[in-house]
Design a protein around this motif. Structure first.
Motif, PDB file in Angstrom:
ATOM      1  N   UNK A 140      59.963 -53.498 -36.375  1.00 63.05           N
ATOM      2  CA  UNK A 140      59.036 -52.361 -36.358  1.00 63.05           C
ATOM      3  C   UNK A 140      58.627 -52.018 -34.930  1.00 63.05           C
ATOM      4  N   UNK A 141      58.356 -50.753 -34.718  1.00 66.08           N
ATOM      5  CA  UNK A 141      57.966 -50.276 -33.388  1.00 66.08           C
ATOM      6  C   UNK A 141      56.828 -49.284 -33.538  1.00 66.08           C
ATOM      7  N   UNK A 142      55.875 -49.345 -32.641  1.00 66.68           N
ATOM      8  CA  UNK A 142      54.801 -48.368 -32.617  1.00 66.68           C
ATOM      9  C   UNK A 142      54.703 -47.741 -31.247  1.00 66.68           C
ATOM     10  N   UNK A 143      54.479 -46.431 -31.224  1.00 63.45           N
ATOM     11  CA  UNK A 143      54.337 -45.707 -29.958  1.00 63.45           C
ATOM     12  C   UNK A 143      52.873 -45.660 -29.569  1.00 63.45           C
ATOM     13  N   UNK A 144      52.588 -45.976 -28.319  1.00 68.00           N
ATOM     14  CA  UNK A 144      51.231 -45.815 -27.786  1.00 68.00           C
ATOM     15  C   UNK A 144      51.310 -45.783 -26.270  1.00 68.00           C
ATOM     16  N   UNK A 145      51.163 -44.601 -25.718  1.00 69.42           N
ATOM     17  CA  UNK A 145      51.198 -44.458 -24.264  1.00 69.42           C
ATOM     18  C   UNK A 145      49.885 -44.916 -23.662  1.00 69.42           C
ATOM     19  N   UNK A 146      49.930 -45.644 -22.548  1.00 64.67           N
ATOM     20  CA  UNK A 146      48.684 -46.044 -21.883  1.00 64.67           C
ATOM     21  C   UNK A 146      47.872 -44.823 -21.467  1.00 64.67           C
ATOM     22  N   UNK A 166      57.436 -43.985 -39.668  1.00 66.92           N
ATOM     23  CA  UNK A 166      58.034 -45.314 -39.612  1.00 66.92           C
ATOM     24  C   UNK A 166      59.021 -45.405 -38.477  1.00 66.92           C
ATOM     25  N   UNK A 167      58.710 -46.234 -37.475  1.00 69.11           N
ATOM     26  CA  UNK A 167      59.565 -46.395 -36.301  1.00 69.11           C
ATOM     27  C   UNK A 167      60.070 -47.828 -36.203  1.00 69.11           C
ATOM     28  N   UNK A 168      61.299 -47.943 -35.720  1.00 70.97           N
ATOM     29  CA  UNK A 168      61.933 -49.250 -35.608  1.00 70.97           C
ATOM     30  C   UNK A 168      62.825 -49.265 -34.381  1.00 70.97           C
ATOM     31  N   UNK A 179      68.075 -49.569 -29.600  1.00 72.42           N
ATOM     32  CA  UNK A 179      68.114 -48.243 -30.205  1.00 72.42           C
ATOM     33  C   UNK A 179      66.849 -48.037 -31.041  1.00 72.42           C
ATOM     34  N   UNK A 180      66.159 -46.938 -30.770  1.00 73.92           N
ATOM     35  CA  UNK A 180      64.960 -46.570 -31.512  1.00 73.92           C
ATOM     36  C   UNK A 180      65.336 -45.600 -32.627  1.00 73.92           C
ATOM     37  N   UNK A 181      64.659 -45.691 -33.755  1.00 75.36           N
ATOM     38  CA  UNK A 181      64.928 -44.731 -34.827  1.00 75.36           C
ATOM     39  C   UNK A 181      63.724 -44.589 -35.742  1.00 75.36           C
ATOM     40  N   UNK A 182      63.621 -43.406 -36.326  1.00 74.07           N
ATOM     41  CA  UNK A 182      62.681 -43.166 -37.412  1.00 74.07           C
ATOM     42  C   UNK A 182      63.381 -43.502 -38.716  1.00 74.07           C
ATOM     43  N   UNK A 204      67.964 -32.460 -54.046  1.00 71.41           N
ATOM     44  CA  UNK A 204      68.435 -33.779 -53.635  1.00 71.41           C
ATOM     45  C   UNK A 204      67.453 -34.441 -52.689  1.00 71.41           C
ATOM     46  N   UNK A 205      67.399 -35.753 -52.710  1.00 75.17           N
ATOM     47  CA  UNK A 205      66.513 -36.524 -51.838  1.00 75.17           C
ATOM     48  C   UNK A 205      67.351 -37.456 -50.972  1.00 75.17           C
ATOM     49  N   UNK A 206      66.794 -37.804 -49.820  1.00 78.57           N
ATOM     50  CA  UNK A 206      67.536 -38.613 -48.856  1.00 78.57           C
ATOM     51  C   UNK A 206      66.656 -39.711 -48.252  1.00 78.57           C
ATOM     52  N   UNK A 207      67.271 -40.866 -48.021  1.00 74.48           N
ATOM     53  CA  UNK A 207      66.663 -41.876 -47.163  1.00 74.48           C
ATOM     54  C   UNK A 207      66.985 -41.457 -45.728  1.00 74.48           C
ATOM     55  N   UNK A 208      65.992 -40.993 -44.989  1.00 75.60           N
ATOM     56  CA  UNK A 208      66.244 -40.356 -43.701  1.00 75.60           C
ATOM     57  C   UNK A 208      66.139 -41.355 -42.557  1.00 75.60           C
ATOM     58  N   UNK A 209      67.184 -41.369 -41.739  1.00 72.05           N
ATOM     59  CA  UNK A 209      67.212 -42.171 -40.515  1.00 72.05           C
ATOM     60  C   UNK A 209      67.469 -41.219 -39.359  1.00 72.05           C
ATOM     61  N   UNK A 210      66.602 -41.229 -38.364  1.00 71.18           N
ATOM     62  CA  UNK A 210      66.741 -40.324 -37.220  1.00 71.18           C
ATOM     63  C   UNK A 210      66.671 -41.141 -35.932  1.00 71.18           C
ATOM     64  N   UNK A 211      67.814 -41.533 -35.389  1.00 66.37           N
ATOM     65  CA  UNK A 211      67.804 -42.335 -34.157  1.00 66.37           C
ATOM     66  C   UNK A 211      67.550 -41.477 -32.926  1.00 66.37           C
ATOM     67  N   UNK A 212      67.005 -42.108 -31.902  1.00 68.35           N
ATOM     68  CA  UNK A 212      66.954 -41.512 -30.569  1.00 68.35           C
ATOM     69  C   UNK A 212      68.245 -41.875 -29.853  1.00 68.35           C
ATOM     70  N   UNK A 213      68.913 -40.878 -29.305  1.00 68.25           N
ATOM     71  CA  UNK A 213      70.145 -41.152 -28.569  1.00 68.25           C
ATOM     72  C   UNK A 213      69.898 -42.153 -27.451  1.00 68.25           C
ATOM     73  N   UNK A 214      70.892 -42.945 -27.071  1.00 65.88           N
ATOM     74  CA  UNK A 214      70.733 -43.843 -25.917  1.00 65.88           C
ATOM     75  C   UNK A 214      70.274 -43.068 -24.689  1.00 65.88           C
ATOM     76  N   UNK A 215      69.242 -43.589 -24.022  1.00 68.96           N
ATOM     77  CA  UNK A 215      68.705 -42.902 -22.853  1.00 68.96           C
ATOM     78  C   UNK A 215      67.729 -41.806 -23.175  1.00 68.96           C
TER      79      UNK A 215
END
Length: 414
Positions: free
Chosen positions: A34-40, A105-107, A116-119, A160-171
Protein backbone atom coordinates in the motif's frame (compact mmCIF):
# COMPACT_ATOMS: atom_id res chain seq x y z
CA UNK A 1 2.29 12.22 -27.57
CA UNK A 2 4.53 9.70 -29.33
CA UNK A 3 5.25 9.42 -32.98
CA UNK A 4 5.78 5.96 -34.43
CA UNK A 5 6.32 4.44 -37.85
CA UNK A 6 3.70 4.68 -38.99
CA UNK A 7 -19.91 -1.97 -34.87
CA UNK A 8 -20.67 -4.18 -32.59
CA UNK A 9 -23.22 -3.01 -29.97
CA UNK A 10 -22.35 -3.13 -26.27
CA UNK A 11 -23.43 -6.40 -24.70
CA UNK A 12 -25.28 -6.85 -21.44
CA UNK A 13 -23.07 -7.35 -18.41
CA UNK A 14 -23.82 -11.09 -18.44
CA UNK A 15 -22.24 -11.23 -21.88
CA UNK A 16 -19.08 -9.39 -20.76
CA UNK A 17 -18.26 -11.78 -17.97
CA UNK A 18 -14.76 -13.23 -18.09
CA UNK A 19 -14.41 -16.98 -17.43
CA UNK A 20 -14.05 -17.72 -13.73
CA UNK A 21 -10.51 -19.07 -14.08
CA UNK A 22 -9.35 -15.78 -15.57
CA UNK A 23 -9.95 -13.69 -12.43
CA UNK A 24 -8.75 -15.23 -9.20
CA UNK A 25 -10.11 -13.98 -5.85
CA UNK A 26 -8.09 -10.92 -4.90
CA UNK A 27 -5.28 -11.49 -2.46
CA UNK A 28 -2.54 -8.95 -1.92
CA UNK A 29 0.68 -10.24 -3.44
CA UNK A 30 3.60 -10.16 -1.02
CA UNK A 31 5.43 -7.73 -3.29
CA UNK A 32 2.50 -5.31 -3.58
CA UNK A 33 2.61 -2.63 -0.91
CA UNK A 34 0.00 0.00 0.00
CA UNK A 35 1.07 3.56 -0.69
CA UNK A 36 -0.24 6.90 0.50
CA UNK A 37 0.49 10.30 -1.01
CA UNK A 38 1.31 13.18 1.31
CA UNK A 39 3.51 16.05 0.23
CA UNK A 40 5.41 17.84 3.01
CA UNK A 41 4.01 21.25 3.88
CA UNK A 42 7.48 22.65 3.18
CA UNK A 43 7.29 21.49 -0.45
CA UNK A 44 3.96 23.24 -0.94
CA UNK A 45 5.28 26.41 0.68
CA UNK A 46 8.34 26.27 -1.57
CA UNK A 47 6.09 25.95 -4.61
CA UNK A 48 4.13 29.05 -3.63
CA UNK A 49 7.32 30.98 -2.99
CA UNK A 50 8.74 30.06 -6.39
CA UNK A 51 5.51 31.09 -8.07
CA UNK A 52 5.56 34.45 -6.28
CA UNK A 53 9.17 35.06 -7.35
CA UNK A 54 8.75 34.01 -10.98
CA UNK A 55 10.36 36.15 -13.68
CA UNK A 56 8.10 36.38 -16.73
CA UNK A 57 8.82 37.60 -20.27
CA UNK A 58 6.98 40.38 -22.00
CA UNK A 59 3.70 39.63 -23.72
CA UNK A 60 3.67 37.80 -27.02
CA UNK A 61 3.59 40.09 -30.06
CA UNK A 62 0.23 38.63 -31.13
CA UNK A 63 -1.35 39.60 -27.81
CA UNK A 64 -3.95 41.80 -29.54
CA UNK A 65 -5.27 38.82 -31.49
CA UNK A 66 -8.99 38.09 -30.98
CA UNK A 67 -10.08 35.05 -28.96
CA UNK A 68 -9.25 31.82 -30.74
CA UNK A 69 -6.25 29.70 -31.71
CA UNK A 70 -4.42 32.72 -33.11
CA UNK A 71 -3.82 34.00 -29.59
CA UNK A 72 -1.65 30.93 -28.99
CA UNK A 73 0.41 31.28 -32.16
CA UNK A 74 3.61 32.00 -30.17
CA UNK A 75 2.77 29.70 -27.28
CA UNK A 76 0.96 30.29 -23.99
CA UNK A 77 -0.31 33.91 -23.87
CA UNK A 78 1.09 35.92 -20.97
CA UNK A 79 -2.34 36.90 -19.64
CA UNK A 80 -3.47 33.26 -19.50
CA UNK A 81 -0.29 32.18 -17.75
CA UNK A 82 -0.49 34.98 -15.18
CA UNK A 83 -4.08 34.00 -14.41
CA UNK A 84 -3.26 30.31 -13.89
CA UNK A 85 -0.13 31.08 -11.86
CA UNK A 86 -2.13 33.38 -9.58
CA UNK A 87 -4.74 30.66 -8.99
CA UNK A 88 -2.05 28.02 -8.43
CA UNK A 89 -0.41 30.22 -5.81
CA UNK A 90 -3.45 31.64 -4.01
CA UNK A 91 -6.54 29.53 -4.75
CA UNK A 92 -5.52 25.98 -5.58
CA UNK A 93 -5.43 23.27 -2.87
CA UNK A 94 -3.38 20.12 -3.49
CA UNK A 95 -4.68 18.17 -0.50
CA UNK A 96 -8.08 17.12 -1.96
CA UNK A 97 -6.33 15.44 -4.88
CA UNK A 98 -4.02 13.54 -2.53
CA UNK A 99 -7.06 12.42 -0.56
CA UNK A 100 -8.81 11.33 -3.75
CA UNK A 101 -5.85 9.18 -4.78
CA UNK A 102 -5.71 7.62 -1.33
CA UNK A 103 -9.47 6.84 -1.39
CA UNK A 104 -9.22 5.11 -4.75
CA UNK A 105 -6.38 2.95 -3.44
CA UNK A 106 -2.67 3.37 -4.17
CA UNK A 107 0.03 0.74 -4.25
CA UNK A 108 3.62 0.21 -5.32
CA UNK A 109 5.51 -2.88 -6.41
CA UNK A 110 8.99 -3.48 -7.75
CA UNK A 111 9.15 -4.78 -11.32
CA UNK A 112 12.50 -5.44 -12.94
CA UNK A 113 14.25 -3.34 -10.30
CA UNK A 114 11.93 -0.32 -10.57
CA UNK A 115 9.23 0.81 -8.17
CA UNK A 116 5.93 1.08 -10.05
CA UNK A 117 3.04 3.07 -8.57
CA UNK A 118 -0.56 2.29 -9.47
CA UNK A 119 -4.14 2.98 -8.54
CA UNK A 120 -6.29 -0.10 -7.95
CA UNK A 121 -10.07 0.16 -7.68
CA UNK A 122 -11.55 -3.29 -7.18
CA UNK A 123 -15.13 -3.57 -8.44
CA UNK A 124 -17.80 -4.93 -6.07
CA UNK A 125 -19.37 -6.73 -9.05
CA UNK A 126 -18.79 -10.48 -9.29
CA UNK A 127 -18.80 -10.30 -13.09
CA UNK A 128 -16.17 -7.54 -13.36
CA UNK A 129 -13.26 -7.90 -15.75
CA UNK A 130 -9.72 -6.61 -14.99
CA UNK A 131 -8.76 -3.50 -16.94
CA UNK A 132 -5.45 -1.66 -17.07
CA UNK A 133 -5.60 2.03 -18.03
CA UNK A 134 -2.39 3.64 -19.27
CA UNK A 135 -1.87 7.38 -19.50
CA UNK A 136 0.61 9.30 -21.63
CA UNK A 137 2.52 12.58 -21.64
CA UNK A 138 1.85 15.28 -20.47
CA UNK A 139 -0.77 13.39 -18.51
CA UNK A 140 -0.71 11.17 -15.44
CA UNK A 141 -3.10 9.09 -13.34
CA UNK A 142 -4.90 12.42 -12.81
CA UNK A 143 -6.52 11.71 -16.18
CA UNK A 144 -8.46 8.78 -14.68
CA UNK A 145 -9.50 9.80 -11.17
CA UNK A 146 -12.89 11.10 -12.33
CA UNK A 147 -13.80 7.96 -14.31
CA UNK A 148 -12.52 5.14 -12.10
CA UNK A 149 -15.69 4.80 -10.01
CA UNK A 150 -17.98 4.77 -13.05
CA UNK A 151 -15.90 2.04 -14.66
CA UNK A 152 -15.55 -0.06 -11.51
CA UNK A 153 -19.03 0.32 -10.04
CA UNK A 154 -21.52 1.52 -12.67
CA UNK A 155 -24.95 2.64 -11.52
CA UNK A 156 -26.54 0.91 -14.50
CA UNK A 157 -27.06 -2.79 -13.73
CA UNK A 158 -26.57 -3.77 -17.36
CA UNK A 159 -23.30 -1.84 -17.83
CA UNK A 160 -20.05 -3.81 -17.77
CA UNK A 161 -17.87 -3.39 -14.68
CA UNK A 162 -14.11 -3.50 -14.36
CA UNK A 163 -11.43 -4.03 -11.75
CA UNK A 164 -9.48 -0.88 -12.62
CA UNK A 165 -5.70 -0.68 -12.45
CA UNK A 166 -4.06 2.60 -13.48
CA UNK A 167 -0.25 2.56 -13.25
CA UNK A 168 2.00 5.59 -13.37
CA UNK A 169 4.48 5.22 -16.20
CA UNK A 170 8.13 4.79 -15.14
CA UNK A 171 9.52 8.24 -14.38
CA UNK A 172 6.03 9.70 -13.92
CA UNK A 173 4.30 10.62 -10.69
CA UNK A 174 4.94 8.24 -7.82
CA UNK A 175 6.63 5.60 -9.95
CA UNK A 176 10.38 5.50 -9.56
CA UNK A 177 12.61 7.42 -11.96
CA UNK A 178 14.75 4.98 -13.98
CA UNK A 179 18.50 5.49 -13.59
CA UNK A 180 19.38 3.37 -16.62
CA UNK A 181 18.22 3.31 -20.21
CA UNK A 182 15.82 0.70 -21.54
CA UNK A 183 12.44 1.64 -20.12
CA UNK A 184 10.67 1.99 -23.47
CA UNK A 185 7.18 0.93 -24.45
CA UNK A 186 8.04 -2.75 -24.96
CA UNK A 187 9.54 -3.08 -21.48
CA UNK A 188 6.68 -1.13 -19.91
CA UNK A 189 4.10 -3.41 -21.54
CA UNK A 190 5.91 -6.47 -20.16
CA UNK A 191 5.98 -4.81 -16.73
CA UNK A 192 2.22 -4.28 -16.90
CA UNK A 193 1.70 -8.01 -17.54
CA UNK A 194 3.80 -8.78 -14.46
CA UNK A 195 1.92 -6.18 -12.41
CA UNK A 196 -1.50 -7.49 -13.42
CA UNK A 197 -0.40 -11.03 -12.66
CA UNK A 198 0.60 -10.04 -9.13
CA UNK A 199 -2.91 -8.73 -8.63
CA UNK A 200 -4.36 -12.08 -9.71
CA UNK A 201 -5.33 -10.84 -13.15
CA UNK A 202 -3.75 -13.34 -15.54
CA UNK A 203 -6.04 -12.17 -18.34
CA UNK A 204 -7.24 -8.61 -18.67
CA UNK A 205 -8.41 -5.81 -20.92
CA UNK A 206 -6.35 -2.73 -21.74
CA UNK A 207 -7.05 0.88 -22.65
CA UNK A 208 -4.72 3.74 -23.46
CA UNK A 209 -4.18 6.97 -25.31
CA UNK A 210 -1.01 8.82 -26.29
CA UNK A 211 1.96 6.75 -25.03
CA UNK A 212 -0.63 4.64 -23.23
CA UNK A 213 -2.12 3.84 -26.63
CA UNK A 214 1.23 2.63 -27.92
CA UNK A 215 1.77 0.53 -24.79
CA UNK A 216 -1.75 -0.88 -25.18
CA UNK A 217 -0.94 -1.75 -28.79
CA UNK A 218 2.21 -3.56 -27.65
CA UNK A 219 0.22 -5.40 -24.98
CA UNK A 220 -2.27 -6.64 -27.55
CA UNK A 221 0.41 -7.55 -30.07
CA UNK A 222 3.02 -9.16 -27.82
CA UNK A 223 0.90 -10.72 -25.07
CA UNK A 224 -2.31 -12.12 -26.62
CA UNK A 225 -2.30 -14.96 -24.10
CA UNK A 226 -2.90 -12.38 -21.36
CA UNK A 227 -4.88 -9.65 -23.14
CA UNK A 228 -8.60 -10.28 -23.73
CA UNK A 229 -8.99 -7.18 -25.89
CA UNK A 230 -7.99 -3.56 -26.16
CA UNK A 231 -9.50 -0.10 -26.52
CA UNK A 232 -7.32 2.73 -27.76
CA UNK A 233 -7.64 6.32 -28.93
CA UNK A 234 -4.50 6.09 -31.04
CA UNK A 235 -4.35 3.38 -33.69
CA UNK A 236 -1.11 3.93 -35.55
CA UNK A 237 -0.83 2.19 -38.86
CA UNK A 238 2.30 0.55 -40.23
CA UNK A 239 4.50 2.76 -42.44
CA UNK A 240 4.12 3.04 -46.20
CA UNK A 241 0.34 3.32 -46.44
CA UNK A 242 -1.21 4.84 -49.57
CA UNK A 243 -3.84 7.55 -49.76
CA UNK A 244 -5.42 5.92 -52.82
CA UNK A 245 -9.06 5.10 -52.18
CA UNK A 246 -9.42 7.26 -49.09
CA UNK A 247 -12.49 9.43 -48.63
CA UNK A 248 -12.16 13.19 -48.46
CA UNK A 249 -12.55 13.08 -44.68
CA UNK A 250 -9.87 10.39 -44.38
CA UNK A 251 -7.49 12.37 -46.54
CA UNK A 252 -8.04 15.35 -44.27
CA UNK A 253 -7.12 13.18 -41.29
CA UNK A 254 -3.85 12.17 -42.90
CA UNK A 255 -3.07 15.78 -43.81
CA UNK A 256 -3.74 16.96 -40.27
CA UNK A 257 -1.55 14.21 -38.83
CA UNK A 258 1.24 15.06 -41.27
CA UNK A 259 0.95 18.74 -40.41
CA UNK A 260 1.15 17.99 -36.69
CA UNK A 261 4.32 15.93 -36.90
CA UNK A 262 6.07 18.28 -39.32
CA UNK A 263 5.05 21.67 -37.94
CA UNK A 264 3.82 21.33 -34.33
CA UNK A 265 5.91 18.60 -32.74
CA UNK A 266 9.11 20.40 -31.74
CA UNK A 267 8.42 19.40 -28.13
CA UNK A 268 8.69 15.72 -29.10
CA UNK A 269 11.99 16.21 -30.90
CA UNK A 270 13.35 18.15 -27.92
CA UNK A 271 12.34 15.45 -25.44
CA UNK A 272 13.55 12.67 -27.72
CA UNK A 273 16.97 14.24 -28.28
CA UNK A 274 17.59 16.38 -25.17
CA UNK A 275 15.32 15.36 -22.28
CA UNK A 276 18.03 16.21 -19.78
CA UNK A 277 18.41 19.74 -21.14
CA UNK A 278 14.73 20.63 -21.04
CA UNK A 279 14.49 18.71 -17.78
CA UNK A 280 16.53 21.30 -15.88
CA UNK A 281 13.87 23.94 -16.58
CA UNK A 282 10.96 21.57 -15.90
CA UNK A 283 12.30 20.47 -12.50
CA UNK A 284 13.60 23.88 -11.37
CA UNK A 285 10.82 26.23 -12.49
CA UNK A 286 7.15 25.58 -11.73
CA UNK A 287 6.18 28.32 -14.19
CA UNK A 288 8.30 26.69 -16.89
CA UNK A 289 6.70 23.32 -16.17
CA UNK A 290 3.23 24.86 -16.17
CA UNK A 291 3.75 26.62 -19.50
CA UNK A 292 5.26 23.51 -21.13
CA UNK A 293 2.21 21.42 -20.19
CA UNK A 294 -0.46 24.12 -20.61
CA UNK A 295 0.65 24.71 -24.18
CA UNK A 296 -0.17 21.08 -25.04
CA UNK A 297 -3.50 21.02 -23.21
CA UNK A 298 -4.55 24.14 -25.11
CA UNK A 299 -3.40 22.90 -28.52
CA UNK A 300 -4.72 19.35 -28.16
CA UNK A 301 -8.15 19.92 -26.57
CA UNK A 302 -11.41 20.34 -28.46
CA UNK A 303 -11.80 23.99 -27.49
CA UNK A 304 -11.66 27.34 -29.23
CA UNK A 305 -9.73 29.63 -26.91
CA UNK A 306 -8.74 27.84 -23.69
CA UNK A 307 -8.51 24.25 -22.47
CA UNK A 308 -10.49 25.33 -19.42
CA UNK A 309 -13.61 25.54 -21.56
CA UNK A 310 -13.93 21.78 -20.98
CA UNK A 311 -11.21 20.76 -18.49
CA UNK A 312 -11.36 21.70 -14.83
CA UNK A 313 -8.60 24.17 -13.99
CA UNK A 314 -8.02 22.46 -10.64
CA UNK A 315 -7.80 19.00 -12.22
CA UNK A 316 -5.31 20.39 -14.71
CA UNK A 317 -3.29 21.80 -11.79
CA UNK A 318 -3.52 18.45 -10.00
CA UNK A 319 -1.72 16.98 -12.97
CA UNK A 320 0.94 19.72 -13.13
CA UNK A 321 1.48 19.72 -9.36
CA UNK A 322 1.99 15.95 -9.43
CA UNK A 323 4.82 16.46 -11.91
CA UNK A 324 6.24 19.26 -9.76
CA UNK A 325 6.15 17.56 -6.37
CA UNK A 326 7.61 14.32 -7.71
CA UNK A 327 10.31 16.16 -9.70
CA UNK A 328 9.54 14.14 -12.80
CA UNK A 329 9.81 16.79 -15.51
CA UNK A 330 13.04 15.31 -16.84
CA UNK A 331 12.35 11.62 -16.18
CA UNK A 332 8.92 11.75 -17.85
CA UNK A 333 10.43 13.42 -20.92
CA UNK A 334 12.81 10.47 -21.33
CA UNK A 335 10.05 8.20 -22.61
CA UNK A 336 10.56 10.08 -25.89
CA UNK A 337 14.26 9.30 -25.83
CA UNK A 338 13.47 5.66 -25.17
CA UNK A 339 10.60 5.14 -27.60
CA UNK A 340 10.25 7.91 -30.19
CA UNK A 341 9.80 6.29 -33.64
CA UNK A 342 10.25 2.86 -32.06
CA UNK A 343 6.98 0.96 -32.57
CA UNK A 344 7.85 -2.19 -34.48
CA UNK A 345 6.54 -1.71 -38.03
CA UNK A 346 5.90 -5.47 -38.22
CA UNK A 347 3.84 -5.61 -35.00
CA UNK A 348 0.31 -6.87 -35.58
CA UNK A 349 -2.54 -7.01 -33.05
CA UNK A 350 -4.83 -10.02 -33.38
CA UNK A 351 -6.82 -9.62 -30.16
CA UNK A 352 -10.22 -7.88 -30.52
CA UNK A 353 -9.64 -4.15 -30.75
CA UNK A 354 -11.97 -1.18 -30.24
CA UNK A 355 -10.69 2.08 -31.68
CA UNK A 356 -11.98 5.59 -31.05
CA UNK A 357 -10.67 8.63 -32.89
CA UNK A 358 -11.65 11.96 -31.39
CA UNK A 359 -12.01 14.84 -33.88
CA UNK A 360 -9.48 17.17 -32.25
CA UNK A 361 -6.88 14.56 -31.40
CA UNK A 362 -3.44 15.14 -32.85
CA UNK A 363 -2.95 11.83 -34.63
CA UNK A 364 -5.72 10.27 -36.74
CA UNK A 365 -5.54 7.27 -39.07
CA UNK A 366 -8.13 5.96 -41.58
CA UNK A 367 -9.72 2.64 -40.70
CA UNK A 368 -8.24 0.99 -43.78
CA UNK A 369 -4.78 1.98 -42.55
CA UNK A 370 -5.38 0.98 -38.93
CA UNK A 371 -6.66 -2.47 -39.85
CA UNK A 372 -3.32 -3.29 -41.41
CA UNK A 373 -1.99 -3.46 -37.84
CA UNK A 374 -5.16 -4.13 -35.84
CA UNK A 375 -6.51 -7.29 -37.50
CA UNK A 376 -9.74 -7.66 -35.49
CA UNK A 377 -11.35 -4.26 -35.19
CA UNK A 378 -14.67 -4.98 -33.47
CA UNK A 379 -15.75 -1.39 -32.95
CA UNK A 380 -14.73 1.80 -34.76
CA UNK A 381 -15.96 5.06 -33.28
CA UNK A 382 -15.54 8.67 -34.41
CA UNK A 383 -17.29 10.92 -31.86
CA UNK A 384 -18.55 14.40 -32.72
CA UNK A 385 -16.47 16.12 -30.03
CA UNK A 386 -13.41 15.60 -27.92
CA UNK A 387 -9.67 15.91 -28.19
CA UNK A 388 -6.50 14.35 -26.84
CA UNK A 389 -7.67 14.19 -23.20
CA UNK A 390 -11.19 12.69 -23.47
CA UNK A 391 -11.39 11.42 -19.89
CA UNK A 392 -10.99 15.05 -18.79
CA UNK A 393 -12.80 16.80 -21.65
CA UNK A 394 -15.84 14.53 -22.14
CA UNK A 395 -15.72 12.10 -19.17
CA UNK A 396 -19.28 10.77 -19.51
CA UNK A 397 -18.79 9.99 -23.19
CA UNK A 398 -15.37 8.53 -22.46
CA UNK A 399 -16.80 6.09 -19.90
CA UNK A 400 -19.63 5.03 -22.22
CA UNK A 401 -17.24 4.60 -25.11
CA UNK A 402 -14.75 2.51 -23.13
CA UNK A 403 -17.58 0.33 -21.81
CA UNK A 404 -19.06 -0.28 -25.25
CA UNK A 405 -15.72 -0.83 -26.91
CA UNK A 406 -14.48 -3.31 -24.34
CA UNK A 407 -17.85 -5.09 -24.20
CA UNK A 408 -17.55 -5.59 -27.95
CA UNK A 409 -13.99 -6.87 -27.55
CA UNK A 410 -15.06 -9.37 -24.87
CA UNK A 411 -18.02 -10.57 -26.95
CA UNK A 412 -15.80 -11.07 -30.00
CA UNK A 413 -13.33 -13.09 -27.99
CA UNK A 414 -15.80 -15.74 -26.91
Amino acid sequence: MPRTNSDVQAQKSADTRAPADEVRPFEAHAEVRPFEAHAPDADLADLRARLAAARLPEAETVHRAPPGPGRWAQGVPLADLVDVVHHWRTGYDWRPFEERLNRIGQFRTTVDGLEIHFLHRRSPRADATPLVLTHGWPGSVAEFVDVVDALADPQEADAPAFHVVAPSLPGFGYSERPDVTGWGTEKIAAAWVELMGRLGYDRFLAHGGDWGGVITTVLGGRFPEHVLGIHTTVAQSPPGMTTAGLTEAERRWTEETYDFWHHRAAYAKQQATGPQTIGYALVDSPVGLLAWILDKFAAWSDTEDSPFETISRDRFLDNVTLYWLTRTGASSARIYYESHDSLDPELRVDVPSAITTYPRDIEKYPRSWAQERFRRIVRWNTPASGGHFPSLEVPDHFVADVREGLAAALAAGR
